[in-house]
Scaffold this motif. Structure first.
Motif, PDB file in Angstrom:
ATOM      1  N   SER A  35       0.586  -0.960   0.033  1.00 49.80           N
ATOM      2  CA  SER A  35      -0.090  -0.046  -0.193  1.00 49.80           C
ATOM      3  C   SER A  35       0.766   1.315  -0.046  1.00 49.80           C
ATOM      4  O   SER A  35       0.347   2.205  -0.401  1.00 49.80           O
ATOM      5  CB  SER A  35      -0.894  -0.043   1.113  1.00 49.80           C
ATOM      6  OG  SER A  35      -0.199  -0.025   2.486  1.00 49.80           O
ATOM      7  N   ASN A  36       1.912   1.363   0.781  1.00 49.83           N
ATOM      8  CA  ASN A  36       2.829   2.187   0.688  1.00 49.83           C
ATOM      9  C   ASN A  36       4.183   2.385  -0.103  1.00 49.83           C
ATOM     10  O   ASN A  36       5.059   3.311  -0.290  1.00 49.83           O
ATOM     11  CB  ASN A  36       3.475   2.483   2.070  1.00 49.83           C
ATOM     12  CG  ASN A  36       4.110   1.310   2.441  1.00 49.83           C
ATOM     13  OD1 ASN A  36       4.100   0.503   2.322  1.00 49.83           O
ATOM     14  ND2 ASN A  36       5.036   1.545   3.424  1.00 49.83           N
ATOM     15  N   TRP A  37       3.864   1.386  -1.200  1.00 51.04           N
ATOM     16  CA  TRP A  37       5.188   1.434  -2.089  1.00 51.04           C
ATOM     17  C   TRP A  37       4.581   1.447  -3.826  1.00 51.04           C
ATOM     18  O   TRP A  37       3.423   0.829  -4.053  1.00 51.04           O
ATOM     19  CB  TRP A  37       6.057   0.423  -2.089  1.00 51.04           C
ATOM     20  CG  TRP A  37       6.968   0.200  -0.979  1.00 51.04           C
ATOM     21  CD1 TRP A  37       6.811  -0.169   0.270  1.00 51.04           C
ATOM     22  CD2 TRP A  37       8.041   0.832  -0.942  1.00 51.04           C
ATOM     23  NE1 TRP A  37       7.826  -0.063   1.251  1.00 51.04           N
ATOM     24  CE2 TRP A  37       8.509   0.904   0.322  1.00 51.04           C
ATOM     25  CE3 TRP A  37       8.853   1.723  -1.775  1.00 51.04           C
ATOM     26  CZ2 TRP A  37       9.864   1.213   0.871  1.00 51.04           C
ATOM     27  CZ3 TRP A  37      10.132   2.191  -1.234  1.00 51.04           C
ATOM     28  CH2 TRP A  37      10.577   1.893  -0.060  1.00 51.04           C
ATOM     29  N   LEU A  38       5.066   2.089  -4.646  1.00 56.55           N
ATOM     30  CA  LEU A  38       4.610   2.204  -6.107  1.00 56.55           C
ATOM     31  C   LEU A  38       5.906   2.080  -6.844  1.00 56.55           C
ATOM     32  O   LEU A  38       6.947   2.721  -6.744  1.00 56.55           O
ATOM     33  CB  LEU A  38       3.817   3.580  -6.258  1.00 56.55           C
ATOM     34  CG  LEU A  38       3.662   3.817  -8.002  1.00 56.55           C
ATOM     35  CD1 LEU A  38       2.797   2.768  -8.416  1.00 56.55           C
ATOM     36  CD2 LEU A  38       3.068   5.313  -8.074  1.00 56.55           C
ATOM     37  N   VAL A  39       5.902   0.899  -7.845  1.00 58.88           N
ATOM     38  CA  VAL A  39       6.908   0.898  -9.026  1.00 58.88           C
ATOM     39  C   VAL A  39       6.019   1.216 -10.321  1.00 58.88           C
ATOM     40  O   VAL A  39       5.103   0.928 -10.431  1.00 58.88           O
ATOM     41  CB  VAL A  39       7.128  -0.539  -8.826  1.00 58.88           C
ATOM     42  CG1 VAL A  39       8.354  -0.825 -10.099  1.00 58.88           C
ATOM     43  CG2 VAL A  39       7.669  -1.115  -7.730  1.00 58.88           C
ATOM     44  N   MET A  40       7.097   2.096 -10.877  1.00 60.52           N
ATOM     45  CA  MET A  40       6.423   2.640 -11.833  1.00 60.52           C
ATOM     46  C   MET A  40       7.375   2.706 -13.330  1.00 60.52           C
ATOM     47  O   MET A  40       8.703   3.229 -13.025  1.00 60.52           O
ATOM     48  CB  MET A  40       5.919   4.061 -11.782  1.00 60.52           C
ATOM     49  CG  MET A  40       5.255   4.989 -13.058  1.00 60.52           C
ATOM     50  SD  MET A  40       4.172   6.148 -12.354  1.00 60.52           S
ATOM     51  CE  MET A  40       5.668   7.288 -11.591  1.00 60.52           C
ATOM     52  N   GLY A  41       7.069   2.237 -14.553  1.00 58.61           N
ATOM     53  CA  GLY A  41       7.974   2.587 -15.586  1.00 58.61           C
ATOM     54  C   GLY A  41       7.267   3.443 -16.560  1.00 58.61           C
ATOM     55  O   GLY A  41       6.100   3.618 -16.723  1.00 58.61           O
ATOM     56  N   LEU A  97      10.756   4.200  -8.424  1.00 57.90           N
ATOM     57  CA  LEU A  97      10.209   3.677  -6.914  1.00 57.90           C
ATOM     58  C   LEU A  97       9.617   4.848  -6.094  1.00 57.90           C
ATOM     59  O   LEU A  97      10.241   5.688  -5.744  1.00 57.90           O
ATOM     60  CB  LEU A  97      11.251   2.628  -6.436  1.00 57.90           C
ATOM     61  CG  LEU A  97      10.725   1.973  -4.933  1.00 57.90           C
ATOM     62  CD1 LEU A  97       9.866   1.058  -5.253  1.00 57.90           C
ATOM     63  CD2 LEU A  97      11.864   1.174  -4.423  1.00 57.90           C
ATOM     64  N   VAL A  98       8.388   4.564  -5.772  1.00 56.96           N
ATOM     65  CA  VAL A  98       8.037   5.663  -4.904  1.00 56.96           C
ATOM     66  C   VAL A  98       7.634   4.939  -3.628  1.00 56.96           C
ATOM     67  O   VAL A  98       6.652   3.971  -3.378  1.00 56.96           O
ATOM     68  CB  VAL A  98       6.789   6.340  -5.527  1.00 56.96           C
ATOM     69  CG1 VAL A  98       6.272   7.602  -4.810  1.00 56.96           C
ATOM     70  CG2 VAL A  98       6.885   6.725  -6.906  1.00 56.96           C
ATOM     71  N   ARG A  99       8.052   5.875  -2.482  1.00 56.15           N
ATOM     72  CA  ARG A  99       7.680   5.423  -1.027  1.00 56.15           C
ATOM     73  C   ARG A  99       6.731   6.450  -0.485  1.00 56.15           C
ATOM     74  O   ARG A  99       7.173   7.775  -0.374  1.00 56.15           O
ATOM     75  CB  ARG A  99       8.952   5.262  -0.095  1.00 56.15           C
ATOM     76  CG  ARG A  99       8.653   4.993   1.290  1.00 56.15           C
ATOM     77  CD  ARG A  99       7.891   3.629   1.570  1.00 56.15           C
ATOM     78  NE  ARG A  99       8.094   3.315   3.079  1.00 56.15           N
ATOM     79  CZ  ARG A  99       7.330   3.564   4.002  1.00 56.15           C
ATOM     80  NH1 ARG A  99       6.349   4.465   3.708  1.00 56.15           N
ATOM     81  NH2 ARG A  99       7.659   3.453   5.155  1.00 56.15           N
ATOM     82  N   PHE A 100       5.327   6.090  -0.216  1.00 55.06           N
ATOM     83  CA  PHE A 100       4.397   6.933   0.431  1.00 55.06           C
ATOM     84  C   PHE A 100       4.344   6.785   2.012  1.00 55.06           C
ATOM     85  O   PHE A 100       4.630   5.878   2.495  1.00 55.06           O
ATOM     86  CB  PHE A 100       2.971   6.514  -0.131  1.00 55.06           C
ATOM     87  CG  PHE A 100       2.955   7.032  -1.574  1.00 55.06           C
ATOM     88  CD1 PHE A 100       2.744   8.116  -2.040  1.00 55.06           C
ATOM     89  CD2 PHE A 100       2.889   5.933  -2.559  1.00 55.06           C
ATOM     90  CE1 PHE A 100       2.364   8.398  -3.363  1.00 55.06           C
ATOM     91  CE2 PHE A 100       2.694   5.921  -4.019  1.00 55.06           C
ATOM     92  CZ  PHE A 100       2.513   7.207  -4.390  1.00 55.06           C
ATOM     93  N   GLY A 101       4.367   7.924   2.644  1.00 55.22           N
ATOM     94  CA  GLY A 101       4.156   8.132   3.968  1.00 55.22           C
ATOM     95  C   GLY A 101       2.888   8.154   4.402  1.00 55.22           C
ATOM     96  O   GLY A 101       1.960   8.222   3.567  1.00 55.22           O
ATOM     97  N   ASP A 102       2.545   8.146   5.767  1.00 59.23           N
ATOM     98  CA  ASP A 102       1.250   8.247   6.423  1.00 59.23           C
ATOM     99  C   ASP A 102       0.353   9.299   6.099  1.00 59.23           C
ATOM    100  O   ASP A 102      -0.825   9.220   5.940  1.00 59.23           O
ATOM    101  CB  ASP A 102       1.488   8.121   7.903  1.00 59.23           C
ATOM    102  CG  ASP A 102       1.883   6.806   8.309  1.00 59.23           C
ATOM    103  OD1 ASP A 102       1.843   5.678   7.665  1.00 59.23           O
ATOM    104  OD2 ASP A 102       2.623   6.781   9.641  1.00 59.23           O
ATOM    105  N   SER A 103       1.071  10.419   5.728  1.00 58.43           N
ATOM    106  CA  SER A 103       0.418  11.599   4.972  1.00 58.43           C
ATOM    107  C   SER A 103      -0.093  11.542   3.833  1.00 58.43           C
ATOM    108  O   SER A 103      -0.831  12.499   3.223  1.00 58.43           O
ATOM    109  CB  SER A 103       1.269  12.689   5.575  1.00 58.43           C
ATOM    110  OG  SER A 103       2.297  12.719   4.649  1.00 58.43           O
TER     111      SER A 103
END
Length: 205
Positions: free
Chosen positions: A151-157, A177-183
């Protein structure tokens, strides 16, 4: 390292809007550069939003030592069918270093289409036509695909193709690679590559 401009997709931003920032430093054809871009989207309804997307590069292959461009546009959803969405975006364009014979001001028309596959997976494709006063035109195709392994990670090409009528054709690809925080805010890091074909001209992109 060749980052793509900060861009979103066919879906309209949720209430409160969104901001995307990218920045990078690297070397291209033996020339060092630093670039930064931003994307602001402010929804004005459930199917429409106002967008501003500035881009800036500090480099050593132009007489000025820098180049920039900005797009200010209105995006509206024209089709929504379950997981599929299609939008049209039209706006004003400004570039700092136009080709000879053309002015800095112009317009951009963009068609955007996206599909969500559930569980955080999506594909987004965009085609754009750009024109500067004086007859300098170009076409762009942007393709993005991503998925969330958690839920808090996104892999994108992403792949970006820019084809001006008078100048170099540029293809860029990047994996991020995107790491999302609680905010809900995210930090994105990636690697990329670019290729250029045709007679070398200095275009902002």
């Amino acid at each position: 390292m060749t980052p793509a401009p900060a861009l979103a997709g066919a879906w309209v931003a949720p209430e409160g809007g969104q901001q995307i920032w990218t920045t990078a430093a690297g070397e291209r054809e033996g020339v060092s550069f630093y670039e930064s871009s931003a994307y602001w989207e402010i929804p004005i309804s459930g199917d429409a939003s106002v967008i501003a997307a500035p881009w800036y590069e500090q480099n050593y292959d132009t007489a000025e030592g820098w180049r920039a461009e900005t797009t200010v546009a209105l995006k509206g959803v024209v089709l929504r069918n379950g997981a599929d969405v299609m939008a049209v975006q039209a706006g004003a364009l400004w570039v700092s270093n136009p080709p000879d014979g053309c002015s800095e001001g112009g317009a951009e028309l963009r068609l955007l289409g996206g599909r969500s596959f559930g569980e955080g997976r999506f594909v987004n494709m965009e085609g754009a036509v750009r024109g500067l006063e004086g007859g300098c035109n170009s076409q762009r195709i942007d393709i993005s695909a991503g998925f969330r392994p958690r839920s808090n990670w996104l892999v994108m090409g992403q792949v970006f193709f820019d084809s001006p009528e008078d100048g170099d054709q540029v293809t860029r690809a990047q994996l991020t690679l995107v790491r999302f925080g609680d905010s809900g805010r995210g930090l994105q890091i990636g690697i990329g590559a670019a290729s250029m074909t045709g007679h070398r001209r200095r275009h902002s992109w």
